[in-house]
Design an enzyme around this catalytic site. Structure first.
Site, short mmCIF file in Angstrom:
data_model
loop_
_atom_site.label_atom_id
_atom_site.label_comp_id
_atom_site.label_asym_id
_atom_site.label_seq_id
_atom_site.Cartn_x
_atom_site.Cartn_y
_atom_site.Cartn_z
N ARG A 90 -20.15 20.17 -1.81
CA ARG A 90 -19.16 19.79 -1.54
C ARG A 90 -18.44 20.21 0.00
O ARG A 90 -18.31 19.98 0.79
CB ARG A 90 -17.28 20.89 -2.39
CG ARG A 90 -16.11 20.19 -2.00
CD ARG A 90 -15.49 20.54 -3.05
NE ARG A 90 -13.93 19.99 -2.32
CZ ARG A 90 -12.93 20.01 -2.93
NH1 ARG A 90 -13.03 20.51 -4.21
NH2 ARG A 90 -11.24 19.98 -2.12
N ASN A 144 -14.94 12.46 -9.42
CA ASN A 144 -15.10 11.65 -7.61
C ASN A 144 -16.06 10.72 -7.25
O ASN A 144 -17.78 11.51 -7.64
CB ASN A 144 -14.61 12.05 -7.00
CG ASN A 144 -13.08 12.06 -7.40
OD1 ASN A 144 -12.04 10.79 -7.20
ND2 ASN A 144 -12.20 13.20 -6.90
N CYS A 164 -7.38 8.66 -12.16
CA CYS A 164 -6.88 9.68 -11.14
C CYS A 164 -5.61 9.78 -11.49
O CYS A 164 -4.63 9.67 -11.71
CB CYS A 164 -7.39 8.79 -9.47
SG CYS A 164 -6.28 9.40 -8.52
N HIS A 194 -8.20 6.84 -4.40
CA HIS A 194 -7.79 6.99 -3.12
C HIS A 194 -7.35 5.99 -2.05
O HIS A 194 -8.00 6.47 -0.25
CB HIS A 194 -9.05 7.95 -3.00
CG HIS A 194 -9.33 8.81 -3.62
ND1 HIS A 194 -10.15 10.35 -3.71
CD2 HIS A 194 -8.70 9.25 -4.95
CE1 HIS A 194 -9.90 11.19 -4.19
NE2 HIS A 194 -8.90 10.39 -5.56
N TYR A 244 -4.20 10.39 0.58
CA TYR A 244 -6.43 10.36 1.49
C TYR A 244 -5.39 9.27 2.62
O TYR A 244 -6.73 9.02 3.21
CB TYR A 244 -6.55 9.53 -0.13
CG TYR A 244 -7.03 10.96 -0.79
CD1 TYR A 244 -8.18 11.60 -0.77
CD2 TYR A 244 -6.51 10.65 -1.81
CE1 TYR A 244 -8.52 12.67 -1.43
CE2 TYR A 244 -6.40 11.50 -2.84
CZ TYR A 244 -7.70 12.63 -2.96
OH TYR A 244 -8.49 13.31 -3.67
#
Length: 421
Positions: A90, A144, A164, A194, A244
């Site tokens: 990440r 995700n 989500c 998102h 987002y």
């Protein structure tokens, strides 16, 4: 009822267990299996899960195992919450795109594509093993990028629904601002995972009064602060975009912030270390306040509601989920995965009708859907050229020099997770 959580070594898991304990009337779990290859974390979190349930006198048996086949055997539902590559991957997703002046984020842009490439093959392997052991089990995907992962699962024929927490977070926030019960707040929620907008906020259900104009008039400043977007933009849109959307509406501003501040991955990694220390305390038997800062707010409530509906135990009649479009949004392919209100039951999720979508939103949805098509092909079939095509199609990238450089860096940073590289 047996539920299995794959990726249960996550520090999210106690949030989920707390929801199972509090909402036992909605979802009567009898056996909870936690599985993860990281056995040290898994055993620690398993012990904490037992204490959480015991504190609330919940009778469910908690089992921990690193044997995936044993974990999913006989499960009624399997919840996926994976992070292939962990926080290290990440941190890379949030860093190397910045070198090209592109946003660094784990679910969108180049970082989001990297996560999809790492994740889709792993999830499909898990799903195949679930179906081999129990073909009637539902797979609930919280991993995700949810839209791409859910589309991969559905295309492969699995019984899957994507989940989500953005919508349930808005529902809870709007209910608090309106001084009403969250169950009375119905969102006109439309978009892709998102990439969503709240185009209406209705009281009492899909046909209820739309109070979004009054909500924006009275609380627009507070909502704008939550989203880190200007109030004037919300007034001009007349909708509430997901936070987002800031990566699109304020891309350069976000890139500048990311270049000068610690990455979210670094912050989360520090929180995780502290959380794991707290979880190891044998006296701790309720989720700590720090967990609320970890992210995933209201994840447990959303997961319980969805699992209950899919397994026939109730839950709200309408829920925001990720599922096939099937004509709901006529400007997208039928097999696109969209995020909208749906009627959920034993047979799955059936999207509710959606009215005309403003071209301002429809155009971006169509563009990102095209990117997701290419991203899924890259995840399923591999190859440098497929990665390049997906990056070139992404509206946050779009220039061939950026796409070419980002392709090289994506592969270099993820080679160990890409069988074809």
């Amino acid at each position: 009822m047996k539920l299995t959580v794959v990726g249960a070594g996550s520090t999210y898991t106690p949030e989920l267990v707390d929801g199972f304990a509090r909402l036992r009337d909605t979802l009567p779990v009898e056996e909870l299996v936690l599985t993860d290859p990281a056995t040290d974390r898994l055993n620690l979190i398993g012990a904490f899960a037992r204490r959480i349930l015991a504190r609330q006198d919940h009778p469910a048996e908690v089992t921990t195992t690193s044997d995936l086949d044993a974990a999913v055997d006989g499960a009624d539902a399997v919840l996926l919450q994976l992070r292939v590559g962990g926080q290290t991957a990440r941190r890379q997703d949030e860093t190397w795109p910045l070198e090209c002046g592109c946003v660094g984020q784990e679910t969108t842009g180049a970082g989001g594509l990297a996560k999809a490439l790492r994740t889709v093959p792993v999830v499909l392997d898990i799903a195949k093993r679930v179906r081999r052991r129990n073909p009637d089990a539902w797979i609930i995907d919280f991993t995700n990028p949810v839209g791409i992962v859910t589309r991969a699962l559905l295309r492969a024929g699995h019984r899957a629904v994507g989940l989500c927490n953005v919508a349930i977070g808005f529902q809870r926030r709007f209910a608090a601002l309106l001084g009403t019960d969250p169950a009375d707040v119905h969102l006109d929620h439309v978009g892709l995972n998102h990439l969503t907008w709240e185009t209406g906020v209705r009281l009492g259900g899909p046909e209820g009064e739309n109070v979004l104009p009054e909500l924006l008039a009275g609380h627009g400043d507070a909502i704008a602060r939550d989203l880190h977007l200007p109030r004037a933009l919300l007034d001009r849109l007349g909708t509430v975009p997901s936070y987002y959307l800031r990566y699109y509406y304020a891309h350069d501003e976000v890139v500048e912030e990311q270049r000068t501040k610690p990455s979210r991955a670094s912050e989360v990694a520090a929180m995780e270390r502290e959380l794991l220390t707290l979880y190891a305390d044998p006296a701790l038997d309720e989720k700590p306040a720090l967990l609320a800062r970890r992210g995933g707010a209201h994840y447990s409530e959303a997961a319980v509601d969805l699992a209950a509906a899919l397994l026939g135990g109730g839950g709200p009649p309408y829920q925001v989920v990720n599922t096939y479009n099937r004509g709901t949004l006529p400007f997208l392919p039928d097999d696109a995965v969209i995020e909208v209100q749906a009627a959920v039951g034993r047979t799955g999720a059936a999207p509710l009708p959606v009215g005309r979508v403003d071209p301002l939103y429809a155009g971006l949805m169509a563009s990102v859907t095209a990117y997701e098509d290419l991203a899924l092909e890259a995840a399923l079939r591999g190859g440098r050229d497929r990665v390049f095509r997906a990056l070139l199609a992404h509206p946050l990238i779009g220039q061939y020099t950026y796409a070419q450089t980002l392709t090289d860096r994506l592969i270099a940073h993820n080679r160990e997770h890409l069988a074809w590289a």
